[in-house]
Design an enzyme around this catalytic site. Structure first.
Site, PDB file in Angstrom:
ATOM      1  N   HIS A 159      41.288  13.390  11.704  1.00  0.00           N
ATOM      2  CA  HIS A 159      42.920  13.364  11.290  1.00  0.00           C
ATOM      3  C   HIS A 159      42.158  11.364  11.330  1.00  0.00           C
ATOM      4  O   HIS A 159      42.900  10.749  10.059  1.00  0.00           O
ATOM      5  CB  HIS A 159      43.802  13.130  11.766  1.00  0.00           C
ATOM      6  CG  HIS A 159      44.491  14.453  11.820  1.00  0.00           C
ATOM      7  ND1 HIS A 159      44.826  14.569  10.682  1.00  0.00           N
ATOM      8  CD2 HIS A 159      45.739  15.026  12.420  1.00  0.00           C
ATOM      9  CE1 HIS A 159      45.053  16.353  10.894  1.00  0.00           C
ATOM     10  NE2 HIS A 159      45.887  16.571  12.287  1.00  0.00           N
ATOM     11  N   ARG A 172      29.707  23.040  -0.070  1.00  0.00           N
ATOM     12  CA  ARG A 172      28.487  23.526   0.838  1.00  0.00           C
ATOM     13  C   ARG A 172      28.618  25.195   2.064  1.00  0.00           C
ATOM     14  O   ARG A 172      28.711  23.697   3.070  1.00  0.00           O
ATOM     15  CB  ARG A 172      27.454  22.769   0.727  1.00  0.00           C
ATOM     16  CG  ARG A 172      26.371  21.886   0.870  1.00  0.00           C
ATOM     17  CD  ARG A 172      25.703  20.523   0.849  1.00  0.00           C
ATOM     18  NE  ARG A 172      24.425  19.966   0.821  1.00  0.00           N
ATOM     19  CZ  ARG A 172      25.018  19.080  -0.289  1.00  0.00           C
ATOM     20  NH1 ARG A 172      25.979  18.098  -0.267  1.00  0.00           N
ATOM     21  NH2 ARG A 172      23.906  18.541  -1.066  1.00  0.00           N
ATOM     22  N   ARG A 195      29.657  27.072  -3.658  1.00  0.00           N
ATOM     23  CA  ARG A 195      28.098  27.277  -3.483  1.00  0.00           C
ATOM     24  C   ARG A 195      28.759  28.470  -1.868  1.00  0.00           C
ATOM     25  O   ARG A 195      28.433  28.611  -0.432  1.00  0.00           O
ATOM     26  CB  ARG A 195      27.330  26.671  -2.826  1.00  0.00           C
ATOM     27  CG  ARG A 195      25.646  27.212  -2.640  1.00  0.00           C
ATOM     28  CD  ARG A 195      24.722  26.071  -2.173  1.00  0.00           C
ATOM     29  NE  ARG A 195      24.871  25.362  -1.492  1.00  0.00           N
ATOM     30  CZ  ARG A 195      23.829  24.665  -1.543  1.00  0.00           C
ATOM     31  NH1 ARG A 195      23.087  23.835  -2.294  1.00  0.00           N
ATOM     32  NH2 ARG A 195      24.209  24.375  -0.163  1.00  0.00           N
ATOM     33  N   GLU A 220      17.196  24.779  -8.695  1.00  0.00           N
ATOM     34  CA  GLU A 220      16.664  24.002  -7.677  1.00  0.00           C
ATOM     35  C   GLU A 220      14.978  24.864  -7.539  1.00  0.00           C
ATOM     36  O   GLU A 220      14.115  23.765  -5.987  1.00  0.00           O
ATOM     37  CB  GLU A 220      17.217  23.446  -6.726  1.00  0.00           C
ATOM     38  CG  GLU A 220      17.810  25.124  -5.590  1.00  0.00           C
ATOM     39  CD  GLU A 220      19.245  24.167  -4.617  1.00  0.00           C
ATOM     40  OE1 GLU A 220      18.488  23.657  -4.221  1.00  0.00           O
ATOM     41  OE2 GLU A 220      19.228  25.824  -4.101  1.00  0.00           O
ATOM     42  N   ASN A 229      17.741  17.453  -4.974  1.00  0.00           N
ATOM     43  CA  ASN A 229      17.098  17.334  -3.815  1.00  0.00           C
ATOM     44  C   ASN A 229      16.219  18.621  -3.892  1.00  0.00           C
ATOM     45  O   ASN A 229      15.205  17.823  -3.175  1.00  0.00           O
ATOM     46  CB  ASN A 229      18.258  17.892  -3.283  1.00  0.00           C
ATOM     47  CG  ASN A 229      19.216  17.061  -2.991  1.00  0.00           C
ATOM     48  OD1 ASN A 229      19.851  16.030  -3.498  1.00  0.00           O
ATOM     49  ND2 ASN A 229      20.729  17.515  -2.005  1.00  0.00           N
ATOM     50  N   ASP A 230      16.904  20.220  -3.751  1.00  0.00           N
ATOM     51  CA  ASP A 230      14.815  21.152  -3.624  1.00  0.00           C
ATOM     52  C   ASP A 230      14.038  20.758  -5.386  1.00  0.00           C
ATOM     53  O   ASP A 230      13.055  21.101  -4.884  1.00  0.00           O
ATOM     54  CB  ASP A 230      15.878  22.337  -3.446  1.00  0.00           C
ATOM     55  CG  ASP A 230      15.845  22.450  -1.683  1.00  0.00           C
ATOM     56  OD1 ASP A 230      15.915  21.792  -0.888  1.00  0.00           O
ATOM     57  OD2 ASP A 230      17.352  22.898  -1.474  1.00  0.00           O
ATOM     58  N   ARG A 288       9.408  16.199   2.336  1.00  0.00           N
ATOM     59  CA  ARG A 288      10.644  14.768   2.440  1.00  0.00           C
ATOM     60  C   ARG A 288      10.671  14.266   3.037  1.00  0.00           C
ATOM     61  O   ARG A 288      10.681  12.915   3.538  1.00  0.00           O
ATOM     62  CB  ARG A 288      11.694  14.946   1.337  1.00  0.00           C
ATOM     63  CG  ARG A 288      12.917  15.078   1.763  1.00  0.00           C
ATOM     64  CD  ARG A 288      13.765  15.037   0.764  1.00  0.00           C
ATOM     65  NE  ARG A 288      14.558  16.154   0.769  1.00  0.00           N
ATOM     66  CZ  ARG A 288      16.148  15.734   0.863  1.00  0.00           C
ATOM     67  NH1 ARG A 288      17.173  14.820   0.610  1.00  0.00           N
ATOM     68  NH2 ARG A 288      16.439  16.699   0.512  1.00  0.00           N
ATOM     69  N   CYS A 336      24.279  18.680  -8.466  1.00  0.00           N
ATOM     70  CA  CYS A 336      25.039  18.403  -7.858  1.00  0.00           C
ATOM     71  C   CYS A 336      24.127  17.443  -6.706  1.00  0.00           C
ATOM     72  O   CYS A 336      24.362  17.479  -5.341  1.00  0.00           O
ATOM     73  CB  CYS A 336      25.657  19.804  -6.979  1.00  0.00           C
ATOM     74  SG  CYS A 336      24.303  21.212  -6.753  1.00  0.00           S
TER      75      CYS A 336
END
Ligand code: PEP
Ligand code: MG
Length: 537
Positions: free
Chosen positions: A186, A293, A329, A427, A450-451, A461, A498
């Protein structure tokens, strides 16, 4: 320096005020008879309701309607006849009103805290807030008046309950620091709603920091600098100025549509990991959720979430988004996201191994539970299903079969559900290369840069020796992106992105030119991304 969790962006510079927990020792209170104690209890409840209602009104103005609902929820909770009758029973057996409140609230607290669900844990902290406030009223304890602190104060507490946060005056409080809590607590939600920088779970901060210490709070990185040098103060004042100017300039994009100069309409969505993050997307002007995710629901616990728990999480997001698109996803575990109880086992090359859709298609019962909960939650909003790490058509076809199986089961069981459009993440280089074929199988794509960058450049990476190759601007990665967008357009399906690159100012003009429809980014990057798109031709 203390390292906490950066839970609300911005920089706060100011003087420390430590908010000690009030002394709620009621051991010296004498029992004055059942009726008298009940009268004291109900008088306190009345005062509680009155004060909470006032605080909720204040919070509506400083943070927003949704945030005020947290406090209004306290009144509803306390109106629960079971809770109150339990307190009366305690009083009948000789307990003073304070003890009755303590015993019953602690019982509810333990019940909620035992459930391994983020929402239920929040309920537990709500009950604790109710208990402390009621006992304070009964004891006549005056807590420190947070609303009256001097300008540029930095408040430090074990945790900020909603009732404490509601008293914070955003003009005077430069930042908050807590010993407990994370980005979905919160305190974090309210701090973000009020635009107050926050570092949460800063270890031992109540002891390490002294009242009156000069502090700098970096709400992005969660860092707290104690009695910094003049140079450090100047450096952060400069950063703060740049950040605030930029933030101010972005405000005009909050209620704006995402339209390019030539009139192309785009969408800017947010990426989330937990149901509470959906609030953050709304507060940042997001038009939907482009990536939920779901693996985060499976982390930090020792067994998988049940279908009911997942249904609760997905439907909460759908309700929060109030009809706006939500792309869920399916479980993307493995690689760098290991979950012990799923027993993937040690692999020599986990990034090329048993992960994401590969794991799910082999663990059908687990996958079906997730699919069923998504289909059920689809009754509450515009939910879509997205498959991670797809490399071939067979994976999509198998997933479709499982989805059809789940629909049939729900139908047979008479459980309400809705069909959800299916999409895939692009990806892997393989998915990009066959994107023309994949486009015939699904209703949308979302490019996971990213992938995609890592797999296309064959680079880990996390490995400093090769990280210079991890670059979305490498021609091979750009070609994979362009090809994917063009194949989606040719097939007439929606294509979004994304991965982090969706917020890259230098890449956005190219993505617009190629025809990308939707940009899903970290909530705090939504307005900046919209601005960049609106400035494109
Ligand atoms: C991606 O790979 O770009 C992506 C969005 O997925 P994640 O970062 O969750 O692997
Ligand atoms: Mg990915």
């Amino acid at each position: 320096m203390l390292q906490g969790i950066g839970a609300s962006p911005g920089y706060g510079i100011g003087k420390a005020i430590i908010i000690e927990d009030a002394n709620l020792d009621y051991s010296s209170v004498k029992y004055s008879g059942a009726q008298e104690e009940k009268d004291r209890l109900y008088k306190a409840v009345e005062q509680f309701n009155e004060e909470t209602r006032e605080m909720a009104e204040g919070l509506k103005k400083s943070a927003g309607e949704k945030e005020a609902e947290i406090l209004e929820g306290h009144i509803t909770m306390l109106a629960d006849p079971f809770m109150l009758s339990q307190m009366e029973e305690n009083i009948d057996s000789g307990a003073v009103a304070e003890a009755a409140v303590d015993t019953v609230c602690t019982m509810f607290y333990d019940m909620f805290a035992a459930i391994e669900d983020e929402m239920m844990r929040q309920r537990a902290s709500d009950v604790k807030d109710i208990k402390d406030t009621l006992i304070k009223i009964l004891l006549g304890v005056k807590s420190i008046d947070i609303s009256a602190v001097a300008k540029d104060s930095i408040l430090i507490a074990n945790d900020f309950t909603p009732s404490m946060t509601s008293q914070i005056n955003g003009d005077n409080v430069a930042a908050i620091i807590t010993e407990v809590g994370g980005v979905t607590s919160h305190s974090a939600i309210l701090a973000r709603a009020m635009g107050i920088p926050a570092s949460l779970s800063a270890p031992n901060c109540m002891n390490v920091i002294q009242n009156g210490d000069m502090l700098i709070v970096d709400g992005f990185k969660g860092k707290v600098y104690i009695n910094p040098s003049d140079d450090e103060i100047n450096e952060f004042r400069q950063k703060q100025k740049v950040y605030l100017e930029e933030k101010e300039g972005l405000k005009v994009y909050f209620n704006k549509k995402t339209v390019t100069k030539s009139g192309l309409v785009k969408k800017v969505y947010g990426n989330i990991g937990k149901p509470d993050d959906a609030q953050n997307v709304i507060q940042n002007g997001g038009e939907g959720i482009g990536l939920f995710r779901t693996e985060f629901l499976f982390m930090d616990r020792d067994h998988e979430p049940t279908e009911e728990e997942q249904f609760e999480a997905y439907s909460t997001v759908a309700k929060t988004m109030d009809g706006k698109e939500v792309i869920i996803r399916t479980l993307d575990i493995g690689g760098d996201k290991a979950i012990d109880y799923l027993k993937i086992g040690r692999e020599d090359n986990p990034f090329l191994g048993f992960r994401a859709i590969r794991y799910c298609l082999k663990n059908k019962e687990l996958y079906k539970k997730q699919i069923r909960s998504i289909l059920r939650a689809a009754c509450f909003g515009d939910i879509k299903i997205m498959l991670p790490l797809v490399t071939c058509l067979e994976e999509v076809r198998q997933a479709k079969e499982l989805i059809a199986e789940c629909e049939q089961e729900l139908e047979n069981e008479g459980i309400k559900y809705r069909k959800a459009p299916l999409g895939v993440m692009i990806e892997t280089p393989s998915a990009a290369i066959i994107s023309d074929l994949l486009a015939k199988e699904v209703e949308f794509f979302s490019i996971g840069t990213n992938d995609l960058t890592g797999y296309t450049m064959a680079v880990d990476r996390g490995n400093a020796n090769v990280s210079h190759l991890y670059d979305v601007f490498q021609p091979s990665v750009l070609r994979a992106i362009e090809m994917t967008i063009k194949n989606a357009k040719a097939a007439g399906i929606m294509v979004g992105m994304c991965g982090e690159a969706a917020a890259n100012e230098l890449l956005i003009p190219k993505l617009v030119e190629w025809g990308l429809d939707e940009f899903s980014v970290t909530p705090s990057s939504i307005l900046k991304t919209r601005k960049t798109i609106c400035e494109c031709e």
